[in-house]
Scaffold this motif. Structure first.
Motif, PDB file in Angstrom:
ATOM      1  N   ARG A  75       9.035   3.979   5.493  1.00  0.00           N
ATOM      2  CA  ARG A  75       7.712   4.137   6.088  1.00  0.00           C
ATOM      3  C   ARG A  75       7.600   3.349   7.393  1.00  0.00           C
ATOM      4  O   ARG A  75       8.394   2.452   7.666  1.00  0.00           O
ATOM      5  N   ARG A  76       6.578   3.694   8.162  1.00  0.00           N
ATOM      6  CA  ARG A  76       6.115   2.852   9.251  1.00  0.00           C
ATOM      7  C   ARG A  76       5.229   1.759   8.659  1.00  0.00           C
ATOM      8  O   ARG A  76       4.769   1.873   7.524  1.00  0.00           O
ATOM      9  N   PRO A  77       4.933   0.715   9.441  1.00  0.00           N
ATOM     10  CA  PRO A  77       4.033  -0.329   8.934  1.00  0.00           C
ATOM     11  C   PRO A  77       2.664   0.191   8.506  1.00  0.00           C
ATOM     12  O   PRO A  77       2.031  -0.392   7.626  1.00  0.00           O
ATOM     13  N   ASP A  78       2.200   1.298   9.120  1.00  0.00           N
ATOM     14  CA  ASP A  78       0.898   1.835   8.723  1.00  0.00           C
ATOM     15  C   ASP A  78       0.972   2.696   7.463  1.00  0.00           C
ATOM     16  O   ASP A  78      -0.045   3.230   7.005  1.00  0.00           O
ATOM     17  N   GLY A  79       2.153   2.843   6.898  1.00  0.00           N
ATOM     18  CA  GLY A  79       2.322   3.587   5.658  1.00  0.00           C
ATOM     19  C   GLY A  79       2.760   5.024   5.838  1.00  0.00           C
ATOM     20  O   GLY A  79       3.095   5.696   4.853  1.00  0.00           O
ATOM     21  N   GLN A  80       2.770   5.541   7.070  1.00  0.00           N
ATOM     22  CA  GLN A  80       3.213   6.916   7.290  1.00  0.00           C
ATOM     23  C   GLN A  80       4.711   7.019   7.021  1.00  0.00           C
ATOM     24  O   GLN A  80       5.491   6.128   7.341  1.00  0.00           O
ATOM     25  N   TRP A  81       5.085   8.163   6.447  1.00  0.00           N
ATOM     26  CA  TRP A  81       6.490   8.358   6.093  1.00  0.00           C
ATOM     27  C   TRP A  81       7.344   8.619   7.322  1.00  0.00           C
ATOM     28  O   TRP A  81       7.001   9.433   8.171  1.00  0.00           O
ATOM     29  N   LEU A  82       8.458   7.912   7.398  1.00  0.00           N
ATOM     30  CA  LEU A  82       9.533   8.275   8.318  1.00  0.00           C
ATOM     31  C   LEU A  82      10.573   9.115   7.583  1.00  0.00           C
ATOM     32  O   LEU A  82      11.074  10.095   8.112  1.00  0.00           O
ATOM     33  N   PRO A 181       9.160 -14.053  -9.773  1.00  0.00           N
ATOM     34  CA  PRO A 181       9.336 -13.868 -11.217  1.00  0.00           C
ATOM     35  C   PRO A 181       8.233 -13.007 -11.808  1.00  0.00           C
ATOM     36  O   PRO A 181       7.122 -12.927 -11.274  1.00  0.00           O
ATOM     37  N   GLY A 182       8.563 -12.376 -12.915  1.00  0.00           N
ATOM     38  CA  GLY A 182       7.645 -11.415 -13.512  1.00  0.00           C
ATOM     39  C   GLY A 182       6.267 -11.959 -13.820  1.00  0.00           C
ATOM     40  O   GLY A 182       5.265 -11.272 -13.638  1.00  0.00           O
ATOM     41  N   TYR A 183       6.187 -13.205 -14.247  1.00  0.00           N
ATOM     42  CA  TYR A 183       4.882 -13.746 -14.633  1.00  0.00           C
ATOM     43  C   TYR A 183       3.981 -14.003 -13.433  1.00  0.00           C
ATOM     44  O   TYR A 183       2.780 -14.203 -13.586  1.00  0.00           O
ATOM     45  N   ARG A 184       4.572 -13.992 -12.195  1.00  0.00           N
ATOM     46  CA  ARG A 184       3.768 -14.163 -10.982  1.00  0.00           C
ATOM     47  C   ARG A 184       3.694 -12.897 -10.144  1.00  0.00           C
ATOM     48  O   ARG A 184       3.034 -12.875  -9.110  1.00  0.00           O
ATOM     49  N   ALA A 185       4.439 -11.884 -10.527  1.00  0.00           N
ATOM     50  CA  ALA A 185       4.486 -10.665  -9.717  1.00  0.00           C
ATOM     51  C   ALA A 185       3.140  -9.948  -9.740  1.00  0.00           C
ATOM     52  O   ALA A 185       2.503  -9.853 -10.795  1.00  0.00           O
ATOM     53  N   PRO A 186       2.674  -9.445  -8.601  1.00  0.00           N
ATOM     54  CA  PRO A 186       1.406  -8.703  -8.593  1.00  0.00           C
ATOM     55  C   PRO A 186       1.530  -7.412  -9.386  1.00  0.00           C
ATOM     56  O   PRO A 186       2.599  -6.795  -9.438  1.00  0.00           O
ATOM     57  N   ARG A 187       0.453  -6.998 -10.026  1.00  0.00           N
ATOM     58  CA  ARG A 187       0.432  -5.731 -10.758  1.00  0.00           C
ATOM     59  C   ARG A 187       0.147  -4.618  -9.774  1.00  0.00           C
ATOM     60  O   ARG A 187      -0.948  -4.513  -9.230  1.00  0.00           O
ATOM     61  N   LEU A 188       1.160  -3.798  -9.524  1.00  0.00           N
ATOM     62  CA  LEU A 188       1.069  -2.783  -8.480  1.00  0.00           C
ATOM     63  C   LEU A 188       0.802  -1.409  -9.076  1.00  0.00           C
ATOM     64  O   LEU A 188       1.282  -1.089 -10.168  1.00  0.00           O
ATOM     65  N   PRO A 189       0.073  -0.564  -8.336  1.00  0.00           N
ATOM     66  CA  PRO A 189      -0.079   0.831  -8.765  1.00  0.00           C
ATOM     67  C   PRO A 189       1.280   1.514  -8.851  1.00  0.00           C
ATOM     68  O   PRO A 189       2.249   1.100  -8.192  1.00  0.00           O
ATOM     69  N   GLN A 190       1.367   2.580  -9.617  1.00  0.00           N
ATOM     70  CA  GLN A 190       2.636   3.250  -9.850  1.00  0.00           C
ATOM     71  C   GLN A 190       3.277   3.716  -8.554  1.00  0.00           C
ATOM     72  O   GLN A 190       4.497   3.661  -8.387  1.00  0.00           O
ATOM     73  N   ASP A 191       2.451   4.177  -7.580  1.00  0.00           N
ATOM     74  CA  ASP A 191       3.027   4.689  -6.338  1.00  0.00           C
ATOM     75  C   ASP A 191       3.555   3.584  -5.441  1.00  0.00           C
ATOM     76  O   ASP A 191       4.207   3.858  -4.438  1.00  0.00           O
ATOM     77  N   GLN A 192       3.295   2.327  -5.753  1.00  0.00           N
ATOM     78  CA  GLN A 192       3.816   1.208  -4.981  1.00  0.00           C
ATOM     79  C   GLN A 192       4.904   0.450  -5.723  1.00  0.00           C
ATOM     80  O   GLN A 192       5.668  -0.294  -5.116  1.00  0.00           O
ATOM     81  N   ALA A 193       4.987   0.618  -7.024  1.00  0.00           N
ATOM     82  CA  ALA A 193       5.865  -0.216  -7.842  1.00  0.00           C
ATOM     83  C   ALA A 193       7.338   0.097  -7.647  1.00  0.00           C
ATOM     84  O   ALA A 193       8.194  -0.723  -7.968  1.00  0.00           O
ATOM     85  N   CYS A 194       7.661   1.275  -7.104  1.00  0.00           N
ATOM     86  CA  CYS A 194       9.069   1.653  -6.983  1.00  0.00           C
ATOM     87  C   CYS A 194       9.737   1.025  -5.772  1.00  0.00           C
ATOM     88  O   CYS A 194      10.930   1.173  -5.576  1.00  0.00           O
ATOM     89  N   GLY A 195       8.963   0.323  -4.939  1.00  0.00           N
ATOM     90  CA  GLY A 195       9.562  -0.324  -3.786  1.00  0.00           C
ATOM     91  C   GLY A 195       9.842   0.656  -2.672  1.00  0.00           C
ATOM     92  O   GLY A 195       9.294   1.752  -2.609  1.00  0.00           O
ATOM     93  N   GLY A 196      10.719   0.272  -1.768  1.00  0.00           N
ATOM     94  CA  GLY A 196      11.057   1.113  -0.633  1.00  0.00           C
ATOM     95  C   GLY A 196      11.316   0.259   0.588  1.00  0.00           C
ATOM     96  O   GLY A 196      11.453  -0.967   0.506  1.00  0.00           O
ATOM     97  N   ALA A 247       1.399  -9.069   8.619  1.00  0.00           N
ATOM     98  CA  ALA A 247      -0.024  -8.822   8.345  1.00  0.00           C
ATOM     99  C   ALA A 247      -0.392  -7.408   8.789  1.00  0.00           C
ATOM    100  O   ALA A 247       0.013  -6.948   9.860  1.00  0.00           O
ATOM    101  N   GLY A 248      -1.146  -6.711   7.977  1.00  0.00           N
ATOM    102  CA  GLY A 248      -1.563  -5.357   8.304  1.00  0.00           C
ATOM    103  C   GLY A 248      -0.578  -4.285   7.895  1.00  0.00           C
ATOM    104  O   GLY A 248      -0.876  -3.092   8.040  1.00  0.00           O
ATOM    105  N   TRP A 249       0.604  -4.651   7.404  1.00  0.00           N
ATOM    106  CA  TRP A 249       1.545  -3.648   6.920  1.00  0.00           C
ATOM    107  C   TRP A 249       1.026  -3.070   5.598  1.00  0.00           C
ATOM    108  O   TRP A 249       0.259  -3.716   4.876  1.00  0.00           O
ATOM    109  N   HIS A 250       1.439  -1.849   5.332  1.00  0.00           N
ATOM    110  CA  HIS A 250       0.924  -1.157   4.157  1.00  0.00           C
ATOM    111  C   HIS A 250       1.265  -1.910   2.870  1.00  0.00           C
ATOM    112  O   HIS A 250       2.221  -2.687   2.812  1.00  0.00           O
ATOM    113  N   ALA A 251       0.490  -1.664   1.825  1.00  0.00           N
ATOM    114  CA  ALA A 251       0.751  -2.248   0.511  1.00  0.00           C
ATOM    115  C   ALA A 251       2.083  -1.715  -0.036  1.00  0.00           C
ATOM    116  O   ALA A 251       2.456  -0.565   0.245  1.00  0.00           O
TER     117      ALA A 251
END
Length: 396
Positions: A75-82, A181-196, A247-251
């Motif tokens: 992605r770009r920083p604004d979240g648009q797909w490259l 670590p898992g106990y501190r990791a943020p709980r992410l929506p499914q569309d963000q949890a896969c990384g990238g 700062a300002g990069w997509h979630a």
């Protein structure tokens, strides 16, 4: 009894020591640190790395400590797909991520009583000669063997003595890694949890989930890079800078940086060897010296092949040395190792540098050209590089 000295107790050194011991060698591992410890980070194992580890220790249980790496696209920083998520090119085992603590534990567990580890050893002298077995020394303490394996990283004193033409130079960017670590990791929506992967103007951010059992605590692994020299500030200050730069990069980029603590952060100066050593093998008396891992082919990490190639090195060396006896046979095996490994690593390094140029693009025109071409360019580069990885099989 055939003897080997392995300089360096990192991943490549431990894997090599265990494999040689299983082939009947008596091995001494020399480590400059006071103890053998894993960096607090993670590693992606591509198809070639996984095959190499299986060849080095078929009972190593790597599958139990590794988690699949999904393709999260670019992605770009604004979240648009490259480059949208897609099936990965190439065949063979799927890439997987492993916490280095788990990997080191598995490698150490694979050592036998044929392996002795000595810590706190800083090599000051390297000795080779036509009529003498190779040796290294710390002060007045000498370590001599039939085979000397330099697995001591980019600043290898063994390589500097035998291949001084290969210089360690900066790659033009700095890197930071962390495992939340898992106990501190943020709980992410499914569309963000896969990384990238996200690419900006000279900046890059990559994240991926670790398995629930990674290092006993699961979590999320991320890597950030920025063009320029490494930063001299404390980890806390560098983490503040990273939060400002991204700062300002997509979630979830901001969420991951906010969840990171200074003690999680591993800053790195990214360097490479230019040129590569003229040879990876040097005969000495009835034996010889081989260069392995970053001591032989340190490179930018944009294709994630550094450790995988090191495991390839170790698997190739194991095959060639399994039945080699000191004398002409062992010297021939040392030379064969160089002939097999240098063309292979040279090709992967070339592809890595091409991707590095893409990632480090800066300036409005360069970024427009990169973004316009990336959808076609990245699959082609990655397809070729991953093809090199998928096509490699351990020697018999």
């Amino acid at each position: 009894m055939r003897t080997a000295v392995v300089v360096g107790a990192g991943m490549a050194g431990l894997a090599t020591a265990g494999a040689l011991a299983r082939a009947g060698w008596q091995v001494t591992v020399l480590e400059r640190g006071e103890r053998v410890t894993a960096p607090p980070t993670a590693l992606v194992l591509w198809a070639n790395g996984r095959r190499a580890l299986d060849a080095l220790d078929p009972d190593g249980g790597w599958a139990g400590i590794a988690s699949p790496v999904p393709d999260g696209g670019v992605r770009r920083p604004d979240g648009q797909w490259l480059v949208p998520p897609r099936s990965r090119p190439g065949a063979g085992p799927a890439p997987a991520v492993v916490h280095l603590e788990d990997l080191y534990d598995a490698l150490v567990a694979g050592l036998s009583d044929r392996v002795e580890i000595r810590t706190g050893v800083n090599i000051s002298t390297v000795r080779v000669g036509r009529g003498r077995r190779p040796a290294v020394a710390q002060g007045g303490t000498e370590f001599e063997a039939d085979l000397l394996v330099a697995a001591d990283g980019i600043d290898s004193p063994v390589r500097r003595a035998l291949a001084p033409e290969a210089a360690a130079v900066g790659s033009g960017f700095a890197a930071w890694q962390a495992v939340i670590p898992g106990y501190r990791a943020p709980r992410l929506p499914q569309d963000q949890a896969c990384g990238g992967e996200t690419l900006g103007a000279g900046y890059r951010f990559v994240s991926m989930p670790l398995g629930e059992r990674a290092a006993g605590q699961g979590g999320i692994y991320w890597v950030a890079t920025a063009a320029g020299a490494p930063r001299p500030e404390s980890p806390a200050t560098q983490l503040t800078l990273l939060r400002r730069w991204f700062a300002g990069w997509h979630a979830p980029v901001g969420e991951l940086l906010d969840a990171t603590r200074p003690e999680d952060l591993l800053p790195q100066e990214v360097r490479e060897l230019r040129p590569l050593p003229r040879s990876y093998g040097f005969c000495s008396g009835p034996g010889g010296v081989v260069l392995l891992g970053d001591a032989a082919h340190a490179m930018p990490h944009h294709l994630g092949q550094g450790a995988c190639l090191a495991f390839e090195d170790a698997a190739t060396l194991r095959s060639l040395m399994a039945d080699a006896e000191p004398g002409p046979e062992l010297c021939a095996a040392v030379e064969a190792y160089s002939r097999e490994r240098r063309p292979r690593t040279t090709s992967v390094v070339r592809q890595t540098r091409r991707m590095s140029a893409v990632v480090q693009a800066r300036g409005r025109l360069a970024l427009r050209a990169r973004d316009a071409a990336l959808n076609q360019l990245r699959p082609r580069i990655l397809g070729h590089a991953q093809g090199l990885a998928a096509d490699w099989t351990p020697p018999d």
